[in-house]
Write a protein that holds these residues in place. Sequence first.
Motif, PDB file in Angstrom:
ATOM      1  N   UNK A   1       0.992  -1.248   0.131  1.00 17.52           N
ATOM      2  CA  UNK A   1       0.107  -0.118  -0.144  1.00 17.52           C
ATOM      3  C   UNK A   1       0.909   1.336  -0.084  1.00 17.52           C
ATOM      4  N   UNK A   2       1.790   1.163   0.962  1.00 19.11           N
ATOM      5  CA  UNK A   2       2.595   2.451   1.015  1.00 19.11           C
ATOM      6  C   UNK A   2       3.255   2.757  -0.475  1.00 19.11           C
ATOM      7  N   UNK A   3       3.767   1.837  -0.981  1.00 16.47           N
ATOM      8  CA  UNK A   3       4.435   1.732  -2.376  1.00 16.47           C
ATOM      9  C   UNK A   3       3.584   2.132  -3.379  1.00 16.47           C
ATOM     10  N   UNK A   4       2.301   1.693  -3.360  1.00 13.46           N
ATOM     11  CA  UNK A   4       1.576   1.885  -4.396  1.00 13.46           C
ATOM     12  C   UNK A   4       0.796   3.446  -4.142  1.00 13.46           C
ATOM     13  N   UNK A   5       0.902   3.861  -2.986  1.00 11.71           N
ATOM     14  CA  UNK A   5       0.071   5.336  -2.950  1.00 11.71           C
ATOM     15  C   UNK A   5       1.304   6.212  -3.196  1.00 11.71           C
ATOM     16  N   UNK A   6       2.857   6.070  -2.908  1.00  5.00           N
ATOM     17  CA  UNK A   6       3.791   7.063  -3.442  1.00  5.00           C
ATOM     18  C   UNK A   6       3.767   7.053  -5.046  1.00  5.00           C
ATOM     19  N   UNK A   7       3.510   5.983  -5.487  1.00  9.87           N
ATOM     20  CA  UNK A   7       3.673   5.916  -6.965  1.00  9.87           C
ATOM     21  C   UNK A   7       2.348   6.609  -7.633  1.00  9.87           C
ATOM     22  N   UNK A   8       1.353   6.368  -6.899  1.00  4.61           N
ATOM     23  CA  UNK A   8       0.097   6.841  -7.691  1.00  4.61           C
ATOM     24  C   UNK A   8       0.148   8.652  -7.193  1.00  4.61           C
ATOM     25  N   UNK A   9       0.800   8.942  -6.299  1.00  9.71           N
ATOM     26  CA  UNK A   9       0.858  10.388  -5.883  1.00  9.71           C
ATOM     27  C   UNK A   9       1.991  11.058  -6.934  1.00  9.71           C
TER      28      UNK A   9
ATOM     29  N   UNK B   1      10.094   5.399  -0.796  1.00 10.90           N
ATOM     30  CA  UNK B   1      10.825   4.434   0.101  1.00 10.90           C
ATOM     31  C   UNK B   1       9.974   3.293   0.013  1.00 10.90           C
ATOM     32  N   UNK B   2      10.243   2.385   1.030  1.00 10.80           N
ATOM     33  CA  UNK B   2       9.433   1.086   1.144  1.00 10.80           C
ATOM     34  C   UNK B   2       8.189   1.352   2.025  1.00 10.80           C
ATOM     35  N   UNK B   3       8.392   2.501   2.846  1.00  8.00           N
ATOM     36  CA  UNK B   3       7.255   2.865   3.557  1.00  8.00           C
ATOM     37  C   UNK B   3       7.522   2.611   5.116  1.00  8.00           C
ATOM     38  N   UNK B   4       8.569   1.984   5.492  1.00  4.26           N
ATOM     39  CA  UNK B   4       8.875   1.992   6.857  1.00  4.26           C
ATOM     40  C   UNK B   4       7.709   1.681   7.628  1.00  4.26           C
ATOM     41  N   UNK B   5       7.048   0.640   7.290  1.00 10.12           N
ATOM     42  CA  UNK B   5       5.881  -0.096   8.148  1.00 10.12           C
ATOM     43  C   UNK B   5       6.230  -1.105   9.002  1.00 10.12           C
ATOM     44  N   UNK B   6       7.331  -1.553   9.293  1.00  8.06           N
ATOM     45  CA  UNK B   6       7.429  -2.649  10.118  1.00  8.06           C
ATOM     46  C   UNK B   6       7.873  -2.358  11.485  1.00  8.06           C
ATOM     47  N   UNK B   7       7.161  -1.333  12.179  1.00  4.89           N
ATOM     48  CA  UNK B   7       7.661  -0.858  13.566  1.00  4.89           C
ATOM     49  C   UNK B   7       8.292   0.150  13.625  1.00  4.89           C
ATOM     50  N   UNK B   8       8.493   0.771  14.930  1.00  5.74           N
ATOM     51  CA  UNK B   8       8.949   1.947  15.178  1.00  5.74           C
ATOM     52  C   UNK B   8      10.385   2.112  14.883  1.00  5.74           C
ATOM     53  N   UNK B   9      10.879   3.353  14.502  1.00  8.44           N
ATOM     54  CA  UNK B   9      12.241   3.463  13.943  1.00  8.44           C
ATOM     55  C   UNK B   9      13.476   2.808  14.760  1.00  8.44           C
TER      56      UNK B   9
ATOM     57  N   UNK C   1      11.530   3.008 -10.477  1.00  5.01           N
ATOM     58  CA  UNK C   1      13.308   2.849 -10.513  1.00  5.01           C
ATOM     59  C   UNK C   1      13.962   3.690  -9.518  1.00  5.01           C
ATOM     60  N   UNK C   2      13.419   4.546  -8.822  1.00  2.00           N
ATOM     61  CA  UNK C   2      14.097   5.459  -8.131  1.00  2.00           C
ATOM     62  C   UNK C   2      13.643   5.072  -6.664  1.00  2.00           C
ATOM     63  N   UNK C   3      14.533   4.427  -5.918  1.00  2.00           N
ATOM     64  CA  UNK C   3      14.058   4.291  -4.310  1.00  2.00           C
ATOM     65  C   UNK C   3      15.142   4.752  -3.162  1.00  2.00           C
ATOM     66  N   UNK C   4      14.539   5.135  -2.317  1.00  2.00           N
ATOM     67  CA  UNK C   4      15.875   5.708  -1.143  1.00  2.00           C
ATOM     68  C   UNK C   4      15.864   4.527  -0.131  1.00  2.00           C
ATOM     69  N   UNK C   5      16.930   4.235   0.230  1.00  2.00           N
ATOM     70  CA  UNK C   5      17.092   3.070   1.448  1.00  2.00           C
ATOM     71  C   UNK C   5      17.248   4.116   2.939  1.00  2.00           C
TER      72      UNK C   5
END
Length: 300
Positions: A37-45, A51-59, A99-103
């Motif tokens: 969802x995070x990736x889809x929404x960024x692309x749609x915007x 980014x990958x959305x950083x959804x797997x827990x707190x930082x 094609x462009x993603x930040x880690x």
Amino acid sequence: MTLTAMHLPTTVVGSYPVVKGSGLMAFVDPLKHAVEVAVDDQIAAGIDIISDGQVRGDMIHAFTSHLPGIRGAAVVGKVQPARQPITLADTKYALSRHPKVKGILTGPSTLAYGLSIGTTFYRDREELILDLAQALAAEAEHLQNAGVALIQIDEPIFSTGAANLTVGREAVNAIAGRLRVPVCLHVCGNLGDVIDEILRVNVEIFDFEFSNNPHNREIISKKDLHGRMIGYGCVDSADPGIESVETIHKRIEMGIEVFSPATMLIDPDCGLRMQTREAASGKLKNMVAAARLARAEHPG
């Protein structure tokens, strides 16, 4: 340094609202749907560098839970690199879609101040920070080898006055020194007391918030960036409202009065994790529209 062929490229700072899935796949990987969802929404915007959305827990826990030498929120032995890459799978998924993603990595100082030291191996947090830097450098190299466009290191602790900025700078430099891709340092908050130390870090991009902390613009205007780029936070991540295109465009124009548009990346102040999906998506869409207006007015 050209991160995209586009003038005033748009990006995100990181985290996105967590939208969990259902069914068998959600049982196997409860957060896979949230990444999608995070990736889809960024692309749609229309975001240029996602980014990958950083959804797997707190930082903090998202990284420390994988590092040998850490148990829960306590350091119990020598901290070492993770046995397996931490964020690589989600980053590769994002790369398969765009094609462009930040880690993105949580910085060593911010991690250290989220932990208690329960071992005599470390006399203080400063020693811990340097080992955390080496562990994060290994993760950064995995992301670099996967093909990310840049790597962002998040150090919100830098603006609080709690961190030893000399050690913090050494730690970020230790990570950046092992990489070929551009490195971005993200620091949110008011920069008034720390900007000189932050600008001594050896990175290609500095990412700051200017919506919630407009005074940062005046602070930075008096400094020589020596040709380095600015991630320009022009969307208030703390505001649940969706700013209009006109409001965001005005903020971008205020930034262009200080910085060359050739050196600016357009992004929110911080991550959008605490907002609803609708608010986060709306903010990103309006930011992209505002950046397009500014791009048309200031062609490269």
